[in-house]
Design a protein around this motif. Structure first.
Motif, PDB file in Angstrom:
ATOM      1  N   ALA A 159       0.847  -1.194   0.000  1.00  0.00           N
ATOM      2  CA  ALA A 159       0.000   0.000   0.000  1.00  0.00           C
ATOM      3  C   ALA A 159       0.880   1.242   0.000  1.00  0.00           C
ATOM      4  N   GLU A 160       0.475   2.237  -0.796  1.00  0.00           N
ATOM      5  CA  GLU A 160       1.149   3.528  -0.863  1.00  0.00           C
ATOM      6  C   GLU A 160       0.271   4.582  -0.198  1.00  0.00           C
ATOM      7  N   ARG A 161       0.841   5.299   0.742  1.00  0.00           N
ATOM      8  CA  ARG A 161       0.075   6.295   1.486  1.00  0.00           C
ATOM      9  C   ARG A 161      -0.253   7.516   0.629  1.00  0.00           C
ATOM     10  N   SER A 162       0.694   7.964  -0.200  1.00  0.00           N
ATOM     11  CA  SER A 162       0.506   9.169  -1.010  1.00  0.00           C
ATOM     12  C   SER A 162       1.189   8.985  -2.347  1.00  0.00           C
ATOM     13  N   CYS A 163       0.392   8.848  -3.405  1.00  0.00           N
ATOM     14  CA  CYS A 163       0.981   8.684  -4.731  1.00  0.00           C
ATOM     15  C   CYS A 163       1.715   9.945  -5.180  1.00  0.00           C
ATOM     16  N   TRP A 164       1.157  11.118  -4.811  1.00  0.00           N
ATOM     17  CA  TRP A 164       1.837  12.363  -5.158  1.00  0.00           C
ATOM     18  C   TRP A 164       3.130  12.523  -4.363  1.00  0.00           C
ATOM     19  N   GLY A 165       3.099  12.118  -3.105  1.00  0.00           N
ATOM     20  CA  GLY A 165       4.304  12.240  -2.288  1.00  0.00           C
ATOM     21  C   GLY A 165       5.449  11.381  -2.781  1.00  0.00           C
ATOM     22  N   VAL A 166       5.138  10.287  -3.492  1.00  0.00           N
ATOM     23  CA  VAL A 166       6.182   9.438  -4.046  1.00  0.00           C
ATOM     24  C   VAL A 166       7.029  10.209  -5.057  1.00  0.00           C
ATOM     25  N   TRP A 167       6.393  11.181  -5.748  1.00  0.00           N
ATOM     26  CA  TRP A 167       7.102  11.928  -6.782  1.00  0.00           C
ATOM     27  C   TRP A 167       7.868  13.117  -6.214  1.00  0.00           C
ATOM     28  N   ALA A 168       7.752  13.397  -4.916  1.00  0.00           N
ATOM     29  CA  ALA A 168       8.402  14.573  -4.334  1.00  0.00           C
ATOM     30  C   ALA A 168       9.929  14.574  -4.538  1.00  0.00           C
ATOM     31  N   PRO A 169      10.658  13.465  -4.300  1.00  0.00           N
ATOM     32  CA  PRO A 169      12.112  13.504  -4.544  1.00  0.00           C
ATOM     33  C   PRO A 169      12.464  13.808  -5.990  1.00  0.00           C
ATOM     34  N   ALA A 170      11.737  13.206  -6.941  1.00  0.00           N
ATOM     35  CA  ALA A 170      12.023  13.478  -8.350  1.00  0.00           C
ATOM     36  C   ALA A 170      11.780  14.949  -8.671  1.00  0.00           C
ATOM     37  N   MET A 171      10.717  15.529  -8.105  1.00  0.00           N
ATOM     38  CA  MET A 171      10.446  16.949  -8.320  1.00  0.00           C
ATOM     39  C   MET A 171      11.557  17.818  -7.743  1.00  0.00           C
ATOM     40  N   LEU A 172      12.088  17.418  -6.587  1.00  0.00           N
ATOM     41  CA  LEU A 172      13.166  18.181  -5.968  1.00  0.00           C
ATOM     42  C   LEU A 172      14.420  18.168  -6.844  1.00  0.00           C
ATOM     43  N   TYR A 173      14.794  17.000  -7.352  1.00  0.00           N
ATOM     44  CA  TYR A 173      15.986  16.918  -8.198  1.00  0.00           C
ATOM     45  C   TYR A 173      15.767  17.653  -9.521  1.00  0.00           C
ATOM     46  N   ALA A 174      14.561  17.551 -10.093  1.00  0.00           N
ATOM     47  CA  ALA A 174      14.278  18.278 -11.327  1.00  0.00           C
ATOM     48  C   ALA A 174      14.358  19.787 -11.103  1.00  0.00           C
ATOM     49  N   GLY A 175      13.857  20.253  -9.957  1.00  0.00           N
ATOM     50  CA  GLY A 175      13.959  21.674  -9.648  1.00  0.00           C
ATOM     51  C   GLY A 175      15.399  22.125  -9.523  1.00  0.00           C
ATOM     52  N   GLY A 176      16.241  21.333  -8.868  1.00  0.00           N
ATOM     53  CA  GLY A 176      17.648  21.682  -8.755  1.00  0.00           C
ATOM     54  C   GLY A 176      18.335  21.744 -10.108  1.00  0.00           C
ATOM     55  N   LEU A 177      17.997  20.815 -11.008  1.00  0.00           N
ATOM     56  CA  LEU A 177      18.572  20.840 -12.354  1.00  0.00           C
ATOM     57  C   LEU A 177      18.138  22.077 -13.125  1.00  0.00           C
ATOM     58  N   LEU A 178      16.874  22.478 -12.973  1.00  0.00           N
ATOM     59  CA  LEU A 178      16.407  23.685 -13.652  1.00  0.00           C
ATOM     60  C   LEU A 178      17.127  24.925 -13.129  1.00  0.00           C
ATOM     61  N   VAL A 179      17.367  24.979 -11.832  1.00  0.00           N
ATOM     62  CA  VAL A 179      18.116  26.115 -11.274  1.00  0.00           C
ATOM     63  C   VAL A 179      19.522  26.178 -11.868  1.00  0.00           C
ATOM     64  N   LEU A 180      20.211  25.035 -11.925  1.00  0.00           N
ATOM     65  CA  LEU A 180      21.555  25.009 -12.500  1.00  0.00           C
ATOM     66  C   LEU A 180      21.524  25.349 -13.990  1.00  0.00           C
ATOM     67  N   ALA A 181      20.484  24.885 -14.695  1.00  0.00           N
ATOM     68  CA  ALA A 181      20.366  25.225 -16.118  1.00  0.00           C
ATOM     69  C   ALA A 181      20.158  26.725 -16.295  1.00  0.00           C
TER      70      ALA A 181
END
Length: 446
Positions: A159-181
């Protein structure tokens, strides 16, 4: 089965992948970048050579920290950080997709032994009924549930408690890449011009934008700067209390101010005399603006028709001579002579006579600004917002993965539970304890 001694060692690429995606490497890179940023803020950095204090350079969004940000060492650090973030983004995105789109209860049950929280409960009843009850209860609390029942006496639930919360780490890394870009785009395509002295009413050319000028209004108390381009209409903006403004995609920042003296001359008949700066070969003008960017600075002008050199030195004050306010020392020399034909101190606005000619000195003020463009700023802002959204998502609805292994034992079902909560779900262990107590209490009351 192979024992640990005879087990094949991991492939070198696999070891490199694990090293580059480890938390230690990420923390080390972030720490080094933070140290470089602090060094750029605290250590004095040269923005040009001593002989060219107004030298311009192509820079990015981090230009305010000086030359250190354009050093090869920092570029290497930022490149490694981007590479690590890219690897972690690929890894976290693949894990999130597998957890949400195709959860495997049996695989989760095998991995649950390494999870931080565990509990065990024995529930009376039939395996199928217990599985259905547990799944319904979890779904009612918002969990996404997947069930596998390979046999009559065994079953597994993930069971997964939060499907959106699962994507939080990927969103964080994508945000960091956009800042560096965004920083990279600003570094490559942006520019900065330091030491632009704006004189009220006098256009100042921008070298990076051919044909464009900046002009400051006459009201120095609330300075308004106007940008005039070749093809565009004028754009104006008033400097804020912090000395910043933005117009036409150009960011302005006031970095200093200075004194201004406007000098003009007339002959006995009232006709203007042509004046030019001594170190310039430009044609003369009816008046000339003398900018004093530091105390006791000296400026000199030349009057060709009189072969006269006039030197003006600005003093903030001369209390030893009885001058408490800003004071000018004005000296006039006939070209080739060593002794001045005029030598006096004057305060404020003044009119003086040298021979049959009259000279007017009018005080004013200038400001020195830094102009820059950062075309990668929108990309960096988007990355910052994405990273912030991931953090808020991780706090509001953090992810958590629950694995339940069920085995029928006569008239009861033994349940082994494992929980892997995200960092934001600090109460995950208490939740599992309460969950086990709830089901154990229900059975105790029957």
């Amino acid at each position: 089965m192979q024992n640990a001694r005879n087990a094949p060692s991991p492939h070198p690429i696999d070891r490199l992948w694990r090293l580059m995606t480890s938390d230690l490497v990420l923390a080390l890179l972030l720490g080094l970048v933070a140290l470089a940023w602090l060094a750029g803020l605290l250590l004095p950095q040269l923005t040009g050579s001593a002989s060219q204090p107004e030298a311009s350079s192509t820079v990015g969004a981090s230009t305010s920290t000086g030359e250190l940000w354009r050093s090869p060492g920092l570029r290497l650090l930022l490149g490694l950080l981007a590479f690590v973030l890219l690897l972690r983004l690929a890894q976290s995105a693949a894990e999130a997709a597998a957890r949400v789109a195709a959860p495997d209860p049996l695989q989760a049950a095998a991995a649950a032994a390494a999870w931080p929280h565990h509990a065990a409960v024995t529930v009376e009843g039939n395996l199928a009924d217990v599985v259905q009850e547990l799944a319904d209860d979890l779904r009612s609390e918002g969990w996404q549930v997947e069930v596998a029942q390979p046999g009559r006496v065994e079953a597994a639930i993930v069971a997964e408690r939060s499907c959106w919360g699962v994507w939080a780490p990927a969103m964080l890394y994508a945000g960091g890449l956009l800042v560096l870009a965004g920083l990279w785009v600003s570094q490559v395509f942006g520019w900065q011009k330091s030491g632009l002295v704006l004189i009220p009413g006098q256009p100042t050319a921008l070298e990076h934008l051919r044909g464009s000028t900046l002009t400051m209004s006459e009201d120095i108390g609330e300075p308004k700067v106007t940008l005039q381009t070749v093809e565009g209409t004028p754009a104006s903006a008033t400097l804020s209390a912090s000395g910043r403004a933005r117009l036409g995609g150009i960011a302005l920042r006031q970095v200093g101010e200075g004194q201004l003296v406007t000098l003009s001359a007339r002959d006995a008949a009232g006709s203007p005399l042509q004046i030019r700066l001594l170190d310039e070969q430009a044609p003369g003008a009816d008046s000339v603006a003398l900018v004093f960017d530091q105390p006791r600075a000296e400026r000199a002008v030349f009057i060709p028709t009189r072969q006269l050199v006039i030197s003006v030195v600005d003093f903030p004050a001369l209390p030893e001579r009885g001058f408490a306010n800003p004071t000018l020392l004005v000296q006039a020399f006939v070209e080739g002579a060593r002794d001045p034909v005029f030598n006096e101190f004057v305060e404020g606005n003044a009119s003086i006579a040298i021979g049959e000619d009259s000279f007017d000195l009018r005080r004013g003020q200038t400001i020195t600004v830094q102009a820059s463009t950062s075309p990668g700023t929108p990309l960096a802002v988007l990355g910052g917002l994405l990273a912030l959204s991931s953090l808020l998502l991780g706090l509001w609805r953090p992810a958590g993965r629950l694995s339940l292994q069920l085995r029928q034992q006569r008239d009861a079902v033994h349940i082994t539970a494992g929980l892997s909560p995200a960092l934001g779900w600090r109460q995950g262990g208490r939740w599992l304890t309460a969950w086990a107590a709830t089901y154990g209490g229900e059975q105790a009351g029957k």
